[in-house]
Motif scaffolding. Structure first.
Motif, PDB file in Angstrom:
ATOM      1  N   UNK A 237       0.836  -1.196   0.000  1.00 35.78           N
ATOM      2  CA  UNK A 237       0.000   0.000   0.000  1.00 35.78           C
ATOM      3  C   UNK A 237       0.873   1.250   0.000  1.00 35.78           C
ATOM      4  N   UNK A 238       2.058   1.157   0.615  1.00 33.65           N
ATOM      5  CA  UNK A 238       3.021   2.267   0.607  1.00 33.65           C
ATOM      6  C   UNK A 238       3.721   2.292  -0.756  1.00 33.65           C
ATOM      7  N   UNK A 239       3.229   3.104  -1.664  1.00 32.75           N
ATOM      8  CA  UNK A 239       3.667   3.055  -3.060  1.00 32.75           C
ATOM      9  C   UNK A 239       5.148   3.371  -3.241  1.00 32.75           C
ATOM     10  N   UNK A 240       5.750   4.033  -2.260  1.00 30.82           N
ATOM     11  CA  UNK A 240       7.144   4.429  -2.428  1.00 30.82           C
ATOM     12  C   UNK A 240       8.115   3.301  -2.080  1.00 30.82           C
ATOM     13  N   UNK A 241       7.572   2.115  -1.761  1.00 24.53           N
ATOM     14  CA  UNK A 241       8.415   0.968  -1.438  1.00 24.53           C
ATOM     15  C   UNK A 241       8.288  -0.102  -2.512  1.00 24.53           C
ATOM     16  N   UNK A 242       9.411  -0.765  -2.789  1.00 24.21           N
ATOM     17  CA  UNK A 242       9.441  -1.828  -3.796  1.00 24.21           C
ATOM     18  C   UNK A 242      10.076  -3.063  -3.181  1.00 24.21           C
ATOM     19  N   UNK A 243       9.440  -4.222  -3.402  1.00 22.03           N
ATOM     20  CA  UNK A 243       9.985  -5.481  -2.879  1.00 22.03           C
ATOM     21  C   UNK A 243      11.400  -5.706  -3.398  1.00 22.03           C
ATOM     22  N   UNK A 244      12.295  -6.095  -2.480  1.00 17.57           N
ATOM     23  CA  UNK A 244      13.671  -6.368  -2.857  1.00 17.57           C
ATOM     24  C   UNK A 244      14.002  -7.844  -2.705  1.00 17.57           C
ATOM     25  N   UNK A 245      13.831  -8.371  -1.478  1.00 16.64           N
ATOM     26  CA  UNK A 245      14.128  -9.786  -1.232  1.00 16.64           C
ATOM     27  C   UNK A 245      13.572 -10.155   0.131  1.00 16.64           C
ATOM     28  N   UNK A 246      13.549 -11.449   0.430  1.00 20.20           N
ATOM     29  CA  UNK A 246      13.066 -11.858   1.753  1.00 20.20           C
ATOM     30  C   UNK A 246      13.695 -13.176   2.179  1.00 20.20           C
ATOM     31  N   UNK A 247      13.722 -13.377   3.476  1.00 21.12           N
ATOM     32  CA  UNK A 247      14.112 -14.648   4.073  1.00 21.12           C
ATOM     33  C   UNK A 247      12.844 -15.259   4.643  1.00 21.12           C
ATOM     34  N   UNK A 248      12.984 -16.338   5.390  1.00 22.57           N
ATOM     35  CA  UNK A 248      11.801 -16.969   5.965  1.00 22.57           C
ATOM     36  C   UNK A 248      11.102 -16.077   6.981  1.00 22.57           C
TER      37      UNK A 248
END
Length: 288
Positions: A237-248
């Motif tokens: 919902x926060x448009x200024x953020x973009x998914x980068x990566x994730x761990x568990x």
């Protein structure tokens, strides 16, 4: 991290869905979001499909119990077990819609339906078609009529699903008893259709917290990883953020602005994708 459920939006989606089609709306509560039913049950009056819901229709083959009003069967054995051993008299038979699902052929559907009616004078057999969940394949209007004409002496009507059908701009035939929805009820969205006038309101959000801020690489760290949700498919919902990566356990988001604008404890909200609800079933839930 927790899940926020907006029951008012869900109820409004159900009401709006009814304005989009000319048949009654039924509601699908898969077991991984079944708890929502208890929070809206006193405000709705729709036929219910669920795995464990008493007096509902069990959608899962072979798992129906005596307290339920209906069951799904794909063999004569399944149907007979429900009617004879479980005293369930409403049997739904999935019919092949050319979409690689559990539907049976017209021949097999007729055999199951005839067996249901032969088992008990009070038993009822219905056809069941699902479209738009795994892919956009669906029976044409002519195919619906062909199915009905082939089976109308054996079944009483056809239950049609899912939310996909809300966007088809056509009245459904008289032999369609109801339209089962799930996605539209929860998210107000219609698969393969983005008509803004038909869309409802989102009913589920994933609320995460910032637990790390990294100005040097312009990223923030959130308290939700892939063990809890498919973060790469959840809409931020926060448009200024973009998914980068994730761990568990954690997710890294890249900032289009400045990471230094965020503080530990800030909330970042997502609209979870449908499949993430499977993982989120055990998360903390807040109902509004």
């Amino acid at each position: 991290m927790k899940v926020i459920v907006y029951t008012k939006n869900i109820i409004e989606n159900i009401e709006k869905a009814q304005t989009l089609v000319n048949v009654p709306i039924s509601l699908m509560f898969k077991d991984f979001y079944e708890d929502i039913y208890g929070h809206i049950a006193d405000k709705i009056n729709n036929k219910i499909f669920g795995l464990h819901l008493k007096d509902g229709i069990c959608y899962s083959i072979g798992k129906a119990v005596r307290s339920q009003n209906g069951a799904v069967a794909v063999t004569t054995y399944d149907a007979m077990d429900c009617v004879v051993n479980k005293c369930i008299n409403n049997i739904y038979i999935p019919i092949d819609g050319f979409d690689n699902r559990e539907g049976v052929s017209l021949y097999d559907a007729e055999q199951i339906a005839r067996m249901v009616r032969a088992c008990d004078d009070n038993s009822h057999a219905y056809g069941m078609i699902t479209s738009g969940c795994l892919n956009e394949n669906r029976p044409s209007r002519q195919r619906l009529y062909d199915i009905w004409n082939a089976l109308k002496t054996s079944i009483e009507s056809i239950s049609l699903g899912g939310s996909f059908w809300l966007g088809q701009n056509e009245n459904l035939p008289d032999f369609i008893s109801d339209l089962r929805i799930g996605e539209y009820m929860l998210f107000g969205t219609i698969p393969y259709n983005n008509d803004k006038h038909k869309l409802g309101r989102n009913g589920i959000e994933l609320s995460t917290k910032v637990i790390g801020v990294f100005p040097d690489r312009n990223q923030i760290l959130l308290d939700c990883g892939y063990s809890m949700a498919d973060m790469w498919d959840c809409a931020c919902v926060n448009k200024e953020l973009v998914y980068s990566d994730c761990s568990s356990e954690y997710t890294m988001m890249a900032c289009c602005g400045r990471a230094s604008d965020y503080c530990i404890g800030d909330v970042v909200t997502f609209v979870p994708n449908y499949k993430s609800l499977v993982k989120l079933r055990y998360a903390e839930h807040e109902y509004k």
